[in-house]
Design an enzyme around this catalytic site. Structure first.
Site, mmCIF file in Angstrom:
data_model
loop_
_atom_site.group_PDB
_atom_site.id
_atom_site.type_symbol
_atom_site.label_atom_id
_atom_site.label_comp_id
_atom_site.label_asym_id
_atom_site.label_seq_id
_atom_site.Cartn_x
_atom_site.Cartn_y
_atom_site.Cartn_z
ATOM 1 N N TYR A 193 -11.597 5.278 -1.925
ATOM 2 C CA TYR A 193 -11.500 4.658 -0.599
ATOM 3 C C TYR A 193 -10.174 3.921 -0.462
ATOM 4 C CZ TYR A 193 -13.045 2.261 3.626
ATOM 5 O OH TYR A 193 -13.169 1.808 4.916
ATOM 6 N N GLU A 248 -16.138 -3.073 7.974
ATOM 7 C CA GLU A 248 -16.200 -2.165 9.119
ATOM 8 C C GLU A 248 -17.308 -1.129 8.920
ATOM 9 O OE1 GLU A 248 -14.341 -2.231 12.017
ATOM 10 O OE2 GLU A 248 -13.624 -4.163 11.279
ATOM 11 N N HIS A 271 -13.375 -3.964 -4.225
ATOM 12 C CA HIS A 271 -13.326 -2.513 -4.311
ATOM 13 C C HIS A 271 -12.290 -2.098 -5.329
ATOM 14 C CE1 HIS A 271 -14.590 -2.809 0.151
ATOM 15 N NE2 HIS A 271 -15.661 -2.659 -0.607
ATOM 16 N N ASP A 293 -18.564 3.684 5.276
ATOM 17 C CA ASP A 293 -17.603 3.191 4.284
ATOM 18 C C ASP A 293 -18.019 1.862 3.655
ATOM 19 O OD1 ASP A 293 -15.981 5.372 4.615
ATOM 20 O OD2 ASP A 293 -14.689 4.432 6.106
ATOM 21 N N GLU A 323 -19.214 8.278 8.938
ATOM 22 C CA GLU A 323 -18.334 8.076 10.100
ATOM 23 C C GLU A 323 -17.748 9.358 10.662
ATOM 24 O OE1 GLU A 323 -17.579 4.418 7.482
ATOM 25 O OE2 GLU A 323 -17.951 6.542 7.218
ATOM 26 N N ASP A 344 -16.990 -1.167 3.254
ATOM 27 C CA ASP A 344 -16.306 -2.408 3.608
ATOM 28 C C ASP A 344 -16.986 -3.010 4.823
ATOM 29 O OD1 ASP A 344 -15.552 -0.695 5.607
ATOM 30 O OD2 ASP A 344 -13.401 -0.775 5.192
ATOM 31 N N ARG A 376 -9.021 1.779 1.930
ATOM 32 C CA ARG A 376 -8.917 0.447 2.529
ATOM 33 C C ARG A 376 -9.467 -0.562 1.530
ATOM 34 N NH1 ARG A 376 -10.409 3.840 6.790
ATOM 35 N NH2 ARG A 376 -8.806 3.966 8.406
#
Length: 887
Positions: free
Chosen positions: A303, A84, A350, A80, A7, A82, A305
């Site tokens: 991470y 998103e 996670h 990432d 990203e 997740d 989130r």
């Protein structure tokens, strides 16, 4: 060659160092495609077909990726771990396929929870395909948000002029804040009394205790309801003789909290560091993506989130070794602690937020980190390490004192820490901690039966407190408890509510603005189901089920849309007057409070028979009289019935005497907001004034800042090339620099007060360069709802602005151009048009040839008399119609 897509450029830079020369790592710069801000981006009638577009910046990044991929053997999507991140990888791949850039290219997906060399290299050895369940869950969330926003917001604009927008989760979070405000307004304080006594032992020790029993009965909170009751109890106590009735000592344990999730990290950073949720995530992102540590860039935390509280087994083992090394083996818990997620809708499993290397202590990294990074890393490191430390062992002691008849009893409580355990390192903060907690008081050694003397008896008056307003921490905690939204979105939700002017954050507590309360009342009245806490939480659970492959995302969208669009159609024919009357009813305790004087709070104070009512103008809601236009009584929504607002409404507030002029500096409130003024008007000469800068509240204004604001514009220095003055000041569009006809924007009012010569010269050079190339189109936002003409987001000489026809409106200083929506643009354009009296310019008519123009001019003269006659007749008819209508 292998092309890796992540990203952010910071993440790309770190990973490329780990992978070597056969790998090219490129950044997508976040999401590369999104639903355009216009009707038809999601089409329910076509089985929820969705149209995605890339903005010009994203298109540029995609082109760079496509160029490299065409010459590559393998494309590795490493965004990432997740929903998103999965969706970003999918969108990148879709865009590349449209460009025919991935023919004969092997495409793989890899994920890693931390950006360290070992984690990245291990992930490269275990690639997988894209997870369509995660992608569809993200698509469903985006579609739901779009459908609610683009269906509900136009309803708001039509029924509530001045309202900005509504959102699926945003509106529910706003309701929480508004409901709390209603609870506070409805709250009635209740008086109660407590009695404390100091008892002296035979050894001279003092025991501070509280009355618990009177007349042989255990006291409830309100049993001593007033001063009379309290003094009567004091008299009974004074007549008694007391002894130690009971001494109880019990061992106790306190266990550590689990490592941070996104939500608990935001809460604790707010409590302990004063960080907003948005700032916490920005700093955490930097720690995750990598910091240069002595020439090596490495991610310092996992991470950020996540809803998980668990740590990997190897991380637990490393953590326990670090505890033994730093604190000794006694502080390592007897068994590894295993935590389980309690959140209602915990997302994919996670790890918790933790350090990537527990031996990198905060002190060892302090020289490499900024102040904010160091503080947040310190918080994360301590919380994670404490989670595997031994429990704190305490001894809790309770001492009861009683009179001879055992009718009156006092109790003292205290505790002693026998072994601190994890408390040596970390203790969790708390919102709204109760006062008067005596558990930490250390008590003397006493024996039952020992006589004691009451040396001082102290009755104390109390009043019950209203429920506290939400802080960022407590609101995030409440949203998570209810299962509303995702922790990773809380920061943006809170920002949107403030950007829309629905709430303000005052002294770290959210207060609902009248605009927000009107919107919430409207949604509660006409869309009650969609702002219910349970409904929103159930929708989140369905999104989790989609990500787990348990339900179809299209079925979820269909079920939602069938009910939702019917609810919108049901109020389509509702008149604004009907909406306002409903809002009058719901908001009556707030806008028409009963003053207790026996008068009707809705009676107009300016005429005999008028009724006050909520009214909507193009700038929002206000209170007006039903007899308008005969009676023009109005008041602001935030004012009380007697017209009182804040302290500056009653008159100027004196701040101090200006040392140079000897004139008084005052804080005042005008029609356009608060300002400071030097002296008073003298004849036709107006006194010097300065508006309060954005972000400075009236109660924060002090004498020193007022003097500095009134000194603007100030001389920064002489330009080294031209020899002309450079000035810094505050203008209509915010803080600026000015030199020889060139203006440059400054970021904040502090810059106007403090910017130095070198930095000013650089900013002016950049502004001059930008001015030569003229305004640039950043993106086309979509059609205006009134005329379908495209609204453009522009980058101009003074910064970003939106353009619609000839109307140009600058973006607010704190607005992010990349996140600015078409709804915000429409509102900004409407406000600008209203202030300037402009409407969108009509196309210019083509000039007629000279002969034709002369003929037209002659014909126009001939028709003037006819038109005048027709107008006179029309006016007479209209007057008659008006009279008839009135009758």
């Amino acid at each position: 060659m292998h092309v890796v897509v992540v990203e952010s450029p910071a993440k790309a830079k770190t990973i490329e160092k780990y992978l070597g020369k056969d790998y090219v790592v490129l950044a997508s710069y976040g999401h590369v495609r999104d639903l355009p801000s216009k009707d038809g981006s999601v089409r329910p009638d076509e089985n929820f077909a969705m149209t995605y577009e890339a903005d010009p910046k994203s298109a540029k990044h995609l082109a760079a990726i496509a160029k490299e991929v065409k010459n590559a053997d393998q494309l590795i999507l490493a965004t990432d771990p997740d929903r998103e991140g999965e969706a970003i990888s999918w969108h990148v791949l879709q865009a590349l396929e449209e460009k025919n850039a991935v023919r004969n290219v092997d495409v793989k997906r890899v994920v890693f929870n931390e950006i360290t060399k070992s984690a990245v290299l291990d992930a490269m050895q275990h690639p997988r395909g894209l997870d369509m369940d995660l992608i569809n869950a993200q698509q469903a969330r985006r579609a739901l948000d779009y459908l609610v926003g683009f269906t509900l917001s136009p309803v708001l604009w039509r029924k509530l002029p001045g309202a900005k927008s509504a959102g699926r989760v945003q509106s529910v979070a706003l309701r929480l804040i508004c409901d709390r405000e209603t609870e506070i307004e409805a709250f009635t304080a209740r008086e109660y009394w407590t009695i404390e006594a100091d008892f002296r032992t035979d050894k001279g020790d003092t025991i501070v205790s509280r009355l618990t029993h009177l007349g042989g009965k255990k006291l409830d909170k309100f049993d001593l309801a007033n001063e009379k009751d309290a003094l009567a109890a004091v008299d009974q106590i004074a007549a008694g003789k007391f002894k130690i009735a009971d001494v109880a000592t019990k061992p106790a344990k306190r266990n550590p909290q689990p490592p941070f999730t996104t939500s608990t990290l935001q809460q604790e950073a707010s409590r302990k560091l004063g960080f907003s949720a948005k700032r916490t995530m920005q700093v955490a992102q930097r720690l995750y993506e990598g910091i240069d540590i002595g020439g090596e860039t490495v991610g310092l935390i996992t991470y950020m989130r996540t809803d998980g509280v668990q740590m990997a087994n190897e991380a637990i083992e490393a953590c326990r070794k670090a505890i033994g090394s730093n604190f000794g083996d006694d502080y390592v818990s007897a068994e590894p602690r295993v935590y389980k997620t309690k959140a209602k809708n915990a997302q994919e499993a996670h790890e918790a937020v933790r350090p990537t290397d527990f031996f990198r202590t905060p002190d060892s990294l302090s020289q490499y980190l900024s102040d904010e990074q160091r503080k947040l890393y310190d918080l994360i490191w301590k919380r994670a390490v404490a989670s595997q430390m031994e429990s704190a062992r305490l001894e809790r002691t309770t001492i009861d004192m009683a009179d001879e008849a055992d009718a009156i009893r006092f109790r003292a409580t205290g505790s002693v820490v026998l072994f601190p355990g994890f408390l040596k390192l970390y203790e969790e903060g708390s919102d709204d901690r109760a006062n008067g907690d005596d558990d930490d008081r250390r008590l003397p050694k006493v024996e039952a039966g020992t006589a004691v003397d009451a040396t001082q008896v102290k009755p104390t008056q109390h009043f019950t407190d209203p429920p506290p307003r939400y802080s960022e921490a407590s609101l995030v905690k409440r949203l998570e408890e209810l299962g509303i939204g995702r922790p990773s979105t809380y920061a943006s939700i809170l920002s949107v509510l403030q950007d829309r002017g629905y709430v303000v954050l005052d002294k770290k507590r959210f207060t609902a603005e009248d605009k927000g309360r009107v919107v919430t009342a409207f949604l509660s009245a006409f869309f009650e189901r969609y702002v219910q806490y349970d409904f929103t939480a159930q929708l989140e659970e369905l999104l989790d089920d989609i990500s787990a492959g348990k339900v179809s995302w299209l079925n979820v969208l269909q079920d939602f849309w069938e009910a939702f669009h019917l609810a919108v159609e049901d109020i389509a024919d509702l008149r604004v007057s009907e909406v306002l009357e409903k809002l009058n009813e719901l908001l009556a305790p707030h806008i028409f409070p009963d003053t207790g004087n026996g008068k009707d709070p809705r009676a107009c104070p300016s005429c005999d028979d008028g009724r006050l009512s909520l009214k909507m103008g193009r700038f929002g809601a206000f209170i007006g009289c039903s007899n308008y236009p005969e009676c023009r009584h109005t008041r602001k929504l935030g004012e009380s019935a007697n017209g009182e607002g804040d302290a500056t409404d009653k008159g100027p507030k004196e701040l101090g005497t200006d040392p140079e002029s000897g004139l008084m500096i005052t804080l005042r409130r005008g029609p356009y907001g608060h300002y400071v003024q030097l002296g008073e008007p003298e004849g036709k000469e107006k006194p010097k004034r300065a508006s309060l800068p954005r972000g400075v509240e009236p109660d924060e204004m002090n004498f020193d800042l007022a003097v500095r604001l009134l000194s603007l514009p100030r001389l920064v220095g002489t330009h080294p090339e031209t020899g002309k003055d450079i000035l810094a000041g505050l203008g209509r569009y915010g803080p600026y620099l000015q030199h020889d006809g060139v203006y440059a924007r400054l970021q904040s009012y502090q810059d106007a007060l403090e910017v130095g010569l070198n930095h000013a010269v650089t900013l002016l050079a950049e502004a001059k360069s930008k001015g030569r190339r003229g305004p640039q189109v950043l993106k086309e936002m979509g059609p205006h709802p009134d005329d379908n003409e495209v609204i453009k987001l522009m980058d101009g000489r003074y910064g970003p602005y939106v353009a619609h026809g000839k109307i140009k409106a600058s973006l607010p200083k704190d607005a992010d151009p990349d996140k600015f929506t078409i709804e915000q643009a429409v509102t900004l354009i409407a406000d600008k048009a209203a202030k300037s009296g402009k409407t969108k310019a009509k196309p210019k008519a083509k000039k007629a040839p000279a002969k034709k123009a002369a003929a037209k001019k002659s014909a126009a003269k001939k028709t003037t008399a006819k038109k005048t006659t027709k107008k006179s007749t029309a006016k007479s008819k209209a007057a008659g119609a008006t009279d008839a209508g009135t009758a």
